[in-house]
Structures are given as structure tokens and as C-alpha cells.
Scaffold this active site. Structure first.
Site, PDB file in Angstrom:
ATOM      1  CD  GLU A   1      -4.327  -5.589   3.831  1.00  0.00           C
ATOM      2  OE1 GLU A   1      -5.143  -4.767   4.291  1.00  0.00           O
ATOM      3  OE2 GLU A   1      -3.099  -5.457   3.922  1.00  0.00           O
TER       4      GLU A   1
ATOM      5  CD  GLU B   1      -2.896  -0.993   2.447  1.00  0.00           C
ATOM      6  OE1 GLU B   1      -2.711  -0.119   3.311  1.00  0.00           O
ATOM      7  OE2 GLU B   1      -3.806  -1.816   2.523  1.00  0.00           O
TER       8      GLU B   1
END
Ligand SMILES: *[C@@H]1O[C@H](CO)[C@@H](O)[C@H](O)[C@H]1NC(C)=O
Ligand SMILES: *[C@@H]1O[C@H](CO)[C@@H](O)[C@H](O)[C@H]1NC(C)=O
Ligand SMILES: *[C@@H]1O[C@H](CO)[C@@H](O)[C@H](O)[C@H]1NC(C)=O
Ligand SMILES: *[C@@H]1O[C@H](CO)[C@@H](O)[C@H](O)[C@H]1NC(C)=O
Ligand SMILES: *[C@@H]1O[C@H](CO)[C@@H](O)[C@H](O)[C@H]1NC(C)=O
Ligand SMILES: *[C@@H]1O[C@H](CO)[C@@H](O)[C@H](O)[C@H]1NC(C)=O
Ligand SMILES: CC(=O)N[C@H]1CO[C@H](CO)[C@@H](O)[C@@H]1O
Length: 612
Positions: free
Chosen positions: A486, A382
Site C-alpha cells: 500500500e 496489518e
């Protein structure tokens, strides 16, 4: 759209997090006592005919030795001295300045003969090679008391306790066995590790993350972050700075040794899952001047985790979750605040450092022993949205060159970096199935989505998330190979510290910078009370919703290469814990055997309140 907003949250169910370590502690303590007894007996034995006073003196001396042994002042051997409740000597020196390697032992050496360590300064103990563990005299001076000195380790379970100075990519092999077995199947529907997986498009990943283990997150393990708020302890950086090197090393090693154990890998495989994504941080391998992080201790626990995955047939997705400078300014990058990676004052330096780290890591993980078990190799988790995409793409291309150049067998993973899957259409092309894009899907970090009622959350996943993934799979509309690294069952952002230590919630209207409550009623009924009730109070309608929400996401994400739930275990946030879902009856007992897909109609959730 920010439906793709990625944050990671782990959850913890306190149900099993620490239970399984109890037996291990008992074993270790027992070992320590055995050592004491033996020493004391030896000291007395030949003295029976000597003067009583001398006997007394020697007996006292024996007891003193015994006490010193028990207190780890005198070391009798690794297996016999570890005690999870004591300060491990190893950890004391694991702070920033402990030398990991001595000069002259720093060459990256591809190892051919596992036995030829060649650098033992003391060869007086041949016993250290086979059955026995290395003892203090086997450890070369430069390694004594460092995190690579097995006589100082807290937990010896399944580690090889024979010292070696061997490295690959300048990363230590100590603790690893010389042989391995790749014949295990995670479950009957997936190939054994030593057989090809085949196509991830037709046989998707069903998996969990091991979040909050090697990269701390306050909401996954709030017990590690319970301090007076005036101390400002909000992430691993501030925690380690507050504790100082010794205490930080002790605290974190205890966490590494107890939060996830082999039993978790057994339970993960039993749940019909096939892979694990393992987040870890750069301080597993290196630290820089001024870093308070605990250097090197997580490395051997990461390597042991991979061995446990192997033992239970689980393939691994290695996820470098924190790089120097912080790639996103979030707490789970180690330090919350600004981004100093690619962008920022030291951004260029830190970008190069992260390439250097990948150079070491990828030499290490290119070893034969990893080619069947490391199915995915992640570049960085990320990266923040403020990093210009062209610069991020350039860094990514450089990193791919380093990693594939070193011969890593697994598919390389890069993050869509919070800008949405369509942004990557036409980027980073030409790698075929050797490069996959990773998207993280949540409905609670975006005020447009968190306000959906329960049915809408399920149908949104099946429509929007599914079609985004379908589009991403085609190079005419997206990057190509796509996985969901995720997701969770959370339907609110009410879990303690899920928005950071001390922050409020969007749901109730006191999230930083917000004043409107974002629950479906958008009024004063918006409360976290129901959301934070214990699992034992969940209604059957709520469990029906949670199961449907999970099955909808699994169904949608299996349109692509599959999914990794965030996360396997939390201390107290059940909607972020796959384990809590299994135990609470709101996860499918085996992930590959489900009753509901996105092509079915959304079930009724009865009279479930919509502000909950
Ligand atoms: C402790 O040391 C004794 C004697 O060397 C050995 O027999 C025993 O197995 C050790 N205990 C553990 C837990 O390794
Ligand atoms: C290997 O690592 C050690 C410790 O981190 C470092 O001091 C040394 O410079 C490194 N050697 C090489 C060749 O990179
Ligand atoms: C390494 O080998 C030892 C001795 O055979 C064994 O007890 C241990 O479980 C092994 N470790 C792993 C991770 O397989
Ligand atoms: C433990 O490590 C030593 C040193 O690298 C190696 O010689 C030995 O074979 C290893 N033991 C096992 C059980 O793999
Ligand atoms: C946010 O509001 C809830 C509900 O009123 C309250 O319990 C919580 O302490 C508040 N948090 C912050 C950080 O203000
Ligand atoms: C599927 O349906 C069967 C029969 O109704 C039920 O026993 C089982 O628990 C269901 N499984 C899931 C994952 O919902
Ligand atoms: C300030 C900060 O970094 N907050 C983040 C902490 O991590 C949680 C997830 O663990 C995020 O939701 C927060 O934004």
C-alpha cells in the site's frame, strides 16, 4: 520509525465509480420487462373463443401474474428477475442465520467432474445445465433462498447461473464456469498468466488495490456512511448492525455489484499495471454468533473479480483484510475498537478460527484454476503493534504450514505489522521466494513526516523508504523478499474520514489526542481548504508535485518486489485514487513508462504553498 505506519486508505474518485454500472442496470431491467410480457401473452392465447367474461378474468389473472413476476414474487429465472434497485430475495436470507449448506452436503469435495453436481433434488429441468439458468425447481430445498441460490442473485453479469452444490474446502463453486483461459498478458512487458513471471526482483509488480470493495472503509465510500453521528456508524460492523440483516445484505450486494465492474479491470490493465491486490473479509466465508456482518455474498463477487483479473491478464494478490476478533482494532478490519485476535479475551479462539478459515480458503485456492492467476496469498492485513511479535510469528508459521500444506501455488504474504522492516531480520527464514514481507508506506500518519514540505516528502521517499527496502531485501539486514502492499499520493490527512468517521486531522490540529497543527508551517495557516479542493482547481505546480511524488515512490518501491497503490478508486478522495490520478493527469499514463526516478534531482514545484 513509524514511517512504516500502515493504514489503508482508499480513495475514491467519484468520476467513474458508478458510471459504468448504468448500462448493466438498464439491461437487467429490460430483462425483467421481457419476462412480464411473455407470461401475460401466454395466459391469453388459447382463450379467444370463450365467453368475454372468462377472457376478462383470465386477462386479469395474466396481469396479476405479470405483476407478481415483475415484483419477484414469482421467479421466472435468474437472468430475468434481477433488478439492482429492488431487494434481492437472495439477500434477504443472507443474514447470519441462513444455512449455506444442508447437512449431508457439507463434505469438502475436491471436484473431478464439473458437471456431476449430484445433488439437484429436482431433475425435471434438463435445460438448467447448458444454455438455461437454474430455475426455482432446480434448487434443492436446503439452498432455496440462500446466497448460493442463483435464482435470487441481484447481478448475474458473468456468473454461471446454473446451480451446483459442489464445494472445495467447504466453499461453494456456484457461479463459476468450468473452464478458464490463462493466455492473456496484462501488457506487452509482462508474461501471459500461463507463462512464468520470472524474478520479481528484476521485473517488479506495478499494481493497485481494490480497497473499499469487499472490506468497507468510510473514507473510500463515504456515501455508505452518511448517518447522523449520534448513531455511531463508523465501520462495517456498526453499519450492518444498524441496517439489520436484510437491509445490510441489500445495501452491500448493491455495492459489490456496482463499485467495481469489469471496466475497472480493463482500465487497470490499460494503465500498464500487472497485478491487483484484493482485500476481503472473513465474512465472505463464515460468521460467528453475534456477528452482524453479511455472510457469504461477497464470496461469489470475489471469485468473479478473480475471473475478471484473469480475463485481462492481471495477477491477483489475495488479501485477507479482516479476521475474527479484529487484528488491529481499526475500522477497516470490520470493527474499530480493541484487538481480540491472538491477544484479548477471545484472542486464542479467534487466532484458531483464522487458521481454520485459511484451511478452507487455501484448499479452495489450491485448485488448478487458480495456480496461474493467484500470484500472492496474504495471511492477514496489518496486525496491530500490541500483538507480541513472537506470538505473531508463531501464528504466521502455523498459517504458512496450513496454506502451503494445502498446495497453494502463489507466494505467501505476511505483514511487517507496523513494527518496521528491521524487526523481521532473522525471523520466518527458510522459505526462499515463497514468502514475502509486506510493508505499507505513508508519510501522513506520522506527525514527524506529515510536516515535511513538498520537496522533502519526495526526497524522503527516495532516501529513507528506498534504503529501508534495500536493507530489508538482504537477510543480513532484513527479512528477504519485500513488497509494498500500500501507498498513496496523499500529502495531508485531510480527506474526509481518512482518520475515521468524525475524527479531525493532524494537519489542522484536531486529530484525536492532538492539539498542534502538523503542516509544514505548524501554525494557524495549516488548513485543509486547499488540500480538499477539487482536482479541477489543482495548479500545474501541484500536479507536478503529485506526479513526482508518485514516480519517486514507484522508483523507491521497485528497489524491492514492487508496489500496490492504495487504492484504485474512491468516491471523493482523489489523492487516494489511482483512477483520479490518471484522469487528472498526475499519474504516469502507463506505469512502466516514466520519466523520473530517484536518481534524478527533485524538480521545482514553483511557488506551491507549503500549508496546503
Ligand atoms: C429472459 O428470458 C427469456 C425467455 O426465457 C430469454 O429469452 C431471455 O434471454 C432472458 N433475458 C435475459 C436477460 O437473460
Ligand atoms: C460447511 O459449511 C457449513 C456452512 O457454513 C457448515 O454448517 C458445515 O458444518 C461445514 N462443514 C464442514 C465439514 O466443515
Ligand atoms: C462464464 O461463461 C458464460 C457463458 O459462456 C459467459 O457468458 C461468462 O462471461 C463467463 N464468465 C466469466 C467470468 O468468464
Ligand atoms: C456452469 O456450472 C455448471 C454446474 O457447475 C457446469 O456444469 C457448467 O459447465 C458451467 N457452465 C460453464 C459455461 O462453465
Ligand atoms: C477539524 O477542524 C477543521 C478546520 O477547522 C473543521 O472543519 C473540522 O470540522 C474539525 N473536525 C473535527 C472533528 O473537529
Ligand atoms: C514524459 O515526458 C514526455 C515528454 O516531455 C511527456 O510527454 C510525458 O507526458 C512524460 N511522462 C510522464 C509520465 O511524466
Ligand atoms: C478508529 C479507526 O479505526 N480509525 C481508522 C479508520 O480507518 C482509517 C483508514 O481508513 C484509519 O486512518 C483510522 O485510524
Amino acid at each position: 520509525m513509524d514511517s512504516v505506519r500502515a493504514s489503508e486508505f482508499g480513495s475514491t474518485d467519484r468520476l467513474g465509480a458508478f458510471g459504468s454500472s448504468t448500462d448493466k442496470l438498464a439491461t437487467i431491467r429490460h430483462g425483467a420487462e421481457a419476462g412480464v410480457t411473455e407470461k401475460a401473452t401466454k395466459s391469453r392465447k388459447p382463450l379467444w373463443f370463450i365467453l368475454g367474461g372468462v377472457v376478462m378474468l383470465l386477462a386479469v389473472a395474466g396481469i396479476v401474474v405479470g405483476v407478481l413476476v415483475a415484483k419477484n414474487v414469482i421467479h421466472t429465472g435468474a437472468h430475468n428477475k434481477s433488478n439492482i434497485n429492488d431487494t434481492p430475495a437472495a439477500s434477504e436470507s443472507a443474514g447470519a442465520s441462513a444455512p449455506a449448506y444442508s447437512p449431508g452436503q457439507t463434505q469438502a469435495t475436491k471436484t473431478s467432474s464439473p458437471k456431476a453436481t449430484g445433488t439437484h433434488t429436482s431433475t425435471s429441468s434438463p435445460s438448467a445445465t447448458e444454455a438455461g439458468c437454474s430455475t426455482e425447481k432446480d434448487i434443492p430445498t436446503a439452498f432455496k433462498g440462500t446466497y448460493n441460490d442463483p435464482t435470487t442473485w441481484l447481478d448475474m453479469t458473468d456468473f454461471n447461473c446454473t446451480f451446483t452444490s459442489e464445494t472445495v474446502g467447504n466453499l461453494s463453486l456456484v457461479g463459476l464456469n468450468s473452464t478458464w483461459d490463462d493466455s492473456k498478458q496484462a501488457n506487452p512487458n509482462v508474461p501471459a498468466l500461463n507463462k512464468p513471471w520470472g524474478s520479481y526482483s528484476s521485473n517488479p509488480i506495478r499494481a493497485v488495490n481494490l480497497g473499499g470493495w469487499f472490506s468497507l472503509e468510510p473514507f473510500i465510500t463515504p456515501s455508505l456512511f452518511e448517518y447522523d453521528s449520534s448513531l455511531g456508524i463508523v465501520d462495517e460492523y456498526t453499519l450492518c448492525a444498524h441496517l439489520g440483516p436484510k437491509q445490510a445484505a441489500t445495501t452491500l450486494e448493491k455495492h459489490y455489484a456496482t463499485f467495481i465492474t469489469e471496466q475497472d479491470f480493463i482500465d487497470i490493465a490499460a494503465a500498464g499495471l500487472s497485478h491487483v491486490r484484493i482485500p476481503y473479509s472473513y465474512w465472505a466465508v463464515t460468521t460467528y454468533s453475534g456477528d452482524p456482518y453479511v455472510l457469504g455474498v461477497s464470496w461469489r463477487y470475489l471469485l468473479r473479480a478473480i475471473e475478471w483479473a484473469r480475463k485481462h491478464g492481471l495477477r491477483v494478490n489475495l488479501d485477507l483484510h479482516a479476521v475474527p476478533g479484529s487484528q488491529n482494532g481499526w475500522n477497516h478490519s470490520g470493527r474499530s475498537g480493541s484487538i481480540d485476535w491472538i491477544i484479548g479475551t477471545d484472542g486464542a479462539t479467534n487466532a484458531q478460527r483464522s487458521l481454520d478459515i485459511h484451511n478452507q480458503l487455501s484448499q479452495f485456492f489450491a485448485q488448478d484454476r487458480y495456480k496461474n492467476v493467484i500470484a500472492f496469498y496474504g495471511l492477514v492485513n496489518e496486525p496491530g503493534i500490541t500483538i507480541p511479535q513472537n506470538e505473531l510469528a508463531d501464528w504466521t508459521a502455523s498459517a504458512i504450514k496450513v496454506v502451503s500444506g494445502n498446495g497453494v501455488a502463489g507466494t505467501i504474504v505476511f505483514s511487517e505489522a507496523l513494527r518496521g522492516l528491521p524487526a523481521w531480520q532473522g525471523e520466518l527464514q527458510g522459505y526462499g521466494n515463497d514468502l514475502v514481507i509486506d510493508v505499507h508506506e505513508y508519510v501522513i500518519f506520522d506527525t514527524n513526516l506529515i510536516v515535511f514540505d513538498h520537496s522533502k516528502k519526495v526526497s524522503f521517499v527516495c532516501s529513507t523508504f528506498e534504503s529501508q527496502i534495500s536493507a530489508s531485501l538482504k537477510t543480513s539486514t532484513g527479512f528477504g523478499p519485500t513488497m509494498v502492499g500500500e501507498w498513496s499520493q496523499a500529502d495531508t490527512d485531510c480527506a474526509q474520514w481518512v482518520n475515521g468517521v468524525g475524527n479531525g486531522a493532524r494537519w489542522t490540529g484536531n486529530f484525536s489526542g492532538e492539539s498542534t497543527p502538523y503542516c509544514p508551517t505548524e501554525d494557524s495557516k495549516c488548513s485543509c481548504t486547499l488540500a480538499n479542493q477539487p482536482v479541477s482547481s489543482y495548479s500545474s505546480d501541484y500536479k507536478t508535485f503529485l506526479l513526482s511524488f508518485a514516480e519517486a515512490q514507484m522508483s523507491a518501491y521497485e528497489t524491492g518486489w514492487g508496489w500496490f497503490y492504495w487504492t484504485w478508486k474512491t468516491e471523493s478522495a482523489p489523492l487516494w485514487s489511482y483512477q483520479a490520478g490518471l484522469q487528472g493527469g498526475f499519474m504516469p499514463p502507463v506505469a512502466y513508462n516514466r520519466n523520473w526516478t530517484c536518481s534524478d534531482s527533485v524538480p521545482s514545484f514553483g511557488s506551491l504553498p507549503e500549508y496546503y
